[in-house]
Design a protein around this motif. Sequence first.
Motif, PDB file in Angstrom:
ATOM      1  N   TRP A  77       0.817  -1.210   0.000  1.00  0.00           N
ATOM      2  CA  TRP A  77       0.000   0.000   0.000  1.00  0.00           C
ATOM      3  C   TRP A  77       0.856   1.266   0.000  1.00  0.00           C
ATOM      4  CZ3 TRP A  77      -4.578   1.762  -1.153  1.00  0.00           C
ATOM      5  CH2 TRP A  77      -4.961   3.026  -0.685  1.00  0.00           C
ATOM      6  N   PHE A  78       1.807   1.340   0.936  1.00  0.00           N
ATOM      7  CA  PHE A  78       2.558   2.586   1.119  1.00  0.00           C
ATOM      8  C   PHE A  78       3.715   2.744   0.141  1.00  0.00           C
ATOM      9  CE2 PHE A  78       0.583   2.235   5.343  1.00  0.00           C
ATOM     10  CZ  PHE A  78       0.029   3.499   5.432  1.00  0.00           C
ATOM     11  N   GLN A  79       4.262   1.655  -0.385  1.00  0.00           N
ATOM     12  CA  GLN A  79       5.428   1.757  -1.249  1.00  0.00           C
ATOM     13  C   GLN A  79       5.103   1.588  -2.740  1.00  0.00           C
ATOM     14  OE1 GLN A  79       8.404   2.672   0.024  1.00  0.00           O
ATOM     15  NE2 GLN A  79       7.284   2.789   1.973  1.00  0.00           N
ATOM     16  N   ILE A  80       3.968   1.017  -3.053  1.00  0.00           N
ATOM     17  CA  ILE A  80       3.658   0.772  -4.465  1.00  0.00           C
ATOM     18  C   ILE A  80       2.323   1.387  -4.868  1.00  0.00           C
ATOM     19  CG2 ILE A  80       3.207  -1.020  -6.198  1.00  0.00           C
ATOM     20  CD1 ILE A  80       5.160  -2.813  -4.682  1.00  0.00           C
ATOM     21  N   ILE A  81       1.251   1.013  -4.227  1.00  0.00           N
ATOM     22  CA  ILE A  81      -0.080   1.453  -4.658  1.00  0.00           C
ATOM     23  C   ILE A  81      -0.260   2.949  -4.453  1.00  0.00           C
ATOM     24  CG2 ILE A  81      -2.558   1.214  -4.270  1.00  0.00           C
ATOM     25  CD1 ILE A  81      -2.047  -1.705  -3.525  1.00  0.00           C
ATOM     26  N   GLN A  82       0.002   3.420  -3.223  1.00  0.00           N
ATOM     27  CA  GLN A  82      -0.226   4.844  -2.937  1.00  0.00           C
ATOM     28  C   GLN A  82       0.670   5.757  -3.781  1.00  0.00           C
ATOM     29  OE1 GLN A  82       0.629   6.457   1.040  1.00  0.00           O
ATOM     30  NE2 GLN A  82      -1.533   7.096   1.098  1.00  0.00           N
ATOM     31  N   PRO A  83       1.988   5.463  -3.921  1.00  0.00           N
ATOM     32  CA  PRO A  83       2.803   6.329  -4.787  1.00  0.00           C
ATOM     33  C   PRO A  83       2.307   6.356  -6.238  1.00  0.00           C
ATOM     34  CG  PRO A  83       4.213   5.045  -3.355  1.00  0.00           C
ATOM     35  CD  PRO A  83       2.830   4.512  -3.178  1.00  0.00           C
ATOM     36  N   ARG A  84       1.849   5.231  -6.750  1.00  0.00           N
ATOM     37  CA  ARG A  84       1.335   5.218  -8.126  1.00  0.00           C
ATOM     38  C   ARG A  84       0.069   6.058  -8.244  1.00  0.00           C
ATOM     39  NH1 ARG A  84       2.042  -0.996 -10.466  1.00  0.00           N
ATOM     40  NH2 ARG A  84       4.344  -0.972 -10.499  1.00  0.00           N
ATOM     41  N   ARG A  85      -0.776   5.998  -7.250  1.00  0.00           N
ATOM     42  CA  ARG A  85      -1.988   6.809  -7.289  1.00  0.00           C
ATOM     43  C   ARG A  85      -1.644   8.292  -7.229  1.00  0.00           C
ATOM     44  NH1 ARG A  85      -6.262   4.508  -3.044  1.00  0.00           N
ATOM     45  NH2 ARG A  85      -7.522   6.140  -4.068  1.00  0.00           N
ATOM     46  N   GLN A  86      -0.644   8.633  -6.449  1.00  0.00           N
ATOM     47  CA  GLN A  86      -0.236  10.036  -6.376  1.00  0.00           C
ATOM     48  C   GLN A  86       0.342  10.503  -7.711  1.00  0.00           C
ATOM     49  OE1 GLN A  86       2.457  10.092  -3.045  1.00  0.00           O
ATOM     50  NE2 GLN A  86       0.810  10.294  -1.525  1.00  0.00           N
TER      51      GLN A  86
END
Length: 245
Positions: A226-235
């Motif tokens: 969540w914090f290292q892959i999904i959330q950065p991509r969404r940002q």
Amino acid sequence: MSRARFLVVTVATALTMAATASLGLWQLDRARQKTALQAAILSRAELPAWDNAALLAQTDPSAGLYRPVRLRGQWIARHNVFLDNRQMDGRVGFFLVTPLRLSGSERVVLVQRGWVPRDFHDRARVPDVDTPAGEVTVQGRLAPPPGRLYQFGEAGTGAIRQNIDPAAYRLETGLALLDPSVQQTGDDEGPLRRQWPLPAVDVSKHHGYAFQWFALCTLVAGLYLWFQIIQPRRQRARLHGPDAR
């Protein structure tokens, strides 16, 4: 700095997942070991009981642990030991351990005769338990020496002790002790209770611990994703999307 932080978090996550997964597998292995032990105990319980001659003929009596025995001998009551802080059926008291000199031999075996309640008004008072004189027949099963509890300092040499060390007890008494002990079975006798627990009854505890470790491993993996892959991509998608200015 962002890439370095990503690498540090990735390595830390991998190490944490490896450790928690290993601990979960170790708990499952402990459960398998105890299940196998319980199966061996139940299997050996069906074997014919050893008498004095059969027991003394063994080069390694400990190889017959949990096998039934029916022994004849004489109690050595002067060397009774009451092991303190022992539980049976949720009550705290003593395990009474008495050496039995086998008939026709100088060899001696420690017999765990049962659990007896203690006097909580006088903690130094030795319980009154009848120890018959003359030859007796003891029915039970071979077992390891009584389990050790945590203690401060030495085990001591009095009638009431926290633990009993067979090697030290052998030197203290001069008795020719066999390595295994005997857990006496059969009906309760006076104040003595003999509802001995099997050593593998807590397998569910290991399954519970394994679930907790695997759950923690899964949680760490989920947080990393969540914090290292999904959330950065969404940002990044929001920053570089069609509506970005």
